[in-house]
Design an enzyme around this catalytic site. Structure first.
Site, PDB file in Angstrom:
ATOM      1  N   ASP A  34       0.823  -1.222   0.000  1.00 37.84           N
ATOM      2  CA  ASP A  34       0.000   0.000   0.000  1.00 37.84           C
ATOM      3  C   ASP A  34       0.849   1.260   0.000  1.00 37.84           C
ATOM      4  OD1 ASP A  34      -2.419  -1.339   0.019  1.00 37.84           O
ATOM      5  OD2 ASP A  34      -2.664  -1.236   2.194  1.00 37.84           O
ATOM      6  N   ARG A 115      -0.206   4.237  17.476  1.00 35.21           N
ATOM      7  CA  ARG A 115      -0.619   5.232  16.477  1.00 35.21           C
ATOM      8  C   ARG A 115      -0.419   6.687  16.895  1.00 35.21           C
ATOM      9  NH1 ARG A 115       0.384   1.631  13.058  1.00 35.21           N
ATOM     10  NH2 ARG A 115      -1.299   0.406  12.162  1.00 35.21           N
ATOM     11  N   ASP A 144      -7.447   2.963  12.937  1.00 37.10           N
ATOM     12  CA  ASP A 144      -6.141   3.622  12.845  1.00 37.10           C
ATOM     13  C   ASP A 144      -6.216   5.004  12.196  1.00 37.10           C
ATOM     14  OD1 ASP A 144      -4.767   1.622  14.166  1.00 37.10           O
ATOM     15  OD2 ASP A 144      -4.502   0.436  12.345  1.00 37.10           O
TER      16      ASP A 144
END
Ligand code: ARG
Length: 421
Positions: A34, A115, A144
């Site tokens: 990605d 995160r 996320d």
């Protein structure tokens, strides 16, 4: 490719980037498919420069040299690799330990804790390198995106965000085609179909996707890459001792260790005994209910040891109260509100209680189970002489008990009679 052009993207939040104003992008880069496709795509679609940032939170078996090389080869202006393990352990995992943090009864929050730190570092590096925009690889279906974007919008209102996976409308096959077309190396045999979606750091590892989405499909062995399957764990139990000072784990089997090393060592020992597997149904903050397979061996021994010691040194009233706050703490952090002042308020309470949490807990690890077997603390609210079945005098007067029972049960007895007579 059916990607939506950024110029036609409808922006719904104040922090979303206006394509005309995207000139240099800080990309949170993992080296995976990605974010590698993203690196090229941002250059093509926005005509923007890309600076990459990869954060080491202790994900095992990651080769940061390879990631950096790949980023530069794909055209990144710079690639920064940041070792944030110590900060992660001390500023994020440690408060979670003090709050006995488990979401939904089983998830020790490793991703949720990572995160806000990753996003904070993205802000720091974006400012340092003159970026106007931060890009991440989260989808529009997960937690996320909430954690990362809430952090950026809180800490850096001047920075904008793009989340290409949310808008480019490429499926996995199209991404692979895009990668082939643009000379992006694809790790592993893509023909085998989609791999598990993995996220990991030193506090744990999650797997999602594939058969995990079938709720009636029992875990297949190949998902476990960290924890030994309990049936394959040694037949001999392992005794493990964890020592805490004021809520901080400071020693393992009597050996003093820094927090990162202690967590890594605890993970290795527990994983070897099949400890730390959680098959979890979870309520995501964006409304979805999903299933995750977690491997969190360090958390599976450190959290129960901490909680046991905390209960030993706390009073009945503290022990009734704190789990409520622990649950609220875990929920806030799960929900991406790390910077919410209530979390700080709760931390003040956690700190105060943890001043007493000093001592050693012994655990027995055996084929997937970890059980507390010994406890010792100078602060234990415990007196063996008082608790003993042997005759005791002094502070505890058994002859005072009937009077206590009479008053303690008074209202309940009256209410029972009103309802039953
Ligand atoms: N369900 C967990 C959470 O919301 C783990 C998410 C893992 N993230 C990922 N991108 N694979 O925190």
């Amino acid at each position: 490719m059916s990607s939506q052009s950024p110029s036609t993207t409808i922006r719904t939040a104040s922090y979303e980037a206006d394509p005309a104003q995207v000139h240099r992008v800080l990309l949170l880069y993992s080296g995976g498919l990605d974010t590698s496709v993203m690196l090229k795509w941002i250059g093509d679609e926005y005509g923007a420069e890309v600076v990459c940032l990869t954060v080491n939170l202790g994900q095992p078996a990651e080769d940061y040299g390879v990631i950096e090389g790949k980023a530069l080869k794909l055209g990144a202006l710079e690639c920064h690799i940041v070792d944030a393990r110590a900060e992660f352990a001390e500023q994020y995992v440690l408060p979670a330990i003090k709050a006995n943090a488990l979401y939904g009864g089983g998830y020790p929050l490793f991703t949720a804790l990572g995160r806000p730190l990753i996003a904070k570092l993205a802000v720091d590096y974006a400012r340092l390198t003159g970026c106007d925009t931060i890009a991440h690889g989260c989808t529009g279906k997960g937690n996320d995106q909430v954690r990362i974007e809430a952090t950026i919008a809180t800490l850096a209102p001047e920075l904008k965000v793009i989340a290409p996976v949310r808008s480019w409308q490429m499926g996995r096959e199209e991404e692979i085609a895009y990668a082939r077309e643009h000379g992006i190396p694809i790790k592993g045999a893509s023909e085998e179909g989609a791999p598990y979606s993995i996220d990991d750091n030193l506090w744990g590892r999650s797997s999602e996707g594939r058969w995990i989405e079938d709720l009636d499909h029992a875990p297949e062995d190949d998902v476990f890459q960290l924890v030994t399957r309990p049936e394959a764990a040694p037949a001999e139990p392992r005794h493990l001792e964890l020592t805490f000072e004021r809520g901080v784990p400071v020693a393992l089997d009597g050996e003093r260790l820094g927090l990162v090393e202690l967590i890594e060592r605890a993970a290795e020992i527990a994983a070897g005994h099949g400890v730390g597997i959680v098959d979890h149904i979870e309520d995501r903050i964006v409304g979805l209910k999903v299933r995750d397979i977690y491997e969190a061996p360090a958390a599976a021994v450190i959290l129960p040891a901490h909680q046991e010691l905390e209960r030993l040194v706390s009073t009945i009233h503290q022990n009734q109260f704190k789990p409520e706050l622990d649950r609220q703490w875990a929920y806030l952090v799960y929900a991406g509100l790390w910077w919410e002042p209530l979390r700080g308020d709760l931390d003040a309470y956690m700190e105060r209680v943890n001043e007493q949490v000093t001592g050693t807990i012994g655990m027995k690890l055996y084929k997937g189970h970890a059980r507390v077997v010994t406890r010792s603390s100078p602060n234990a609210v415990y007196d063996a002489a008082l608790a003993s079945f042997a005759e005791s005098g002094g502070l505890f007067s058994q002859t005072a008990s009937p009077g206590f029972i009479e008053l303690w049960s008074l209202q309940s007895r009256m209410a029972w009679r009103l309802r039953n007579e």
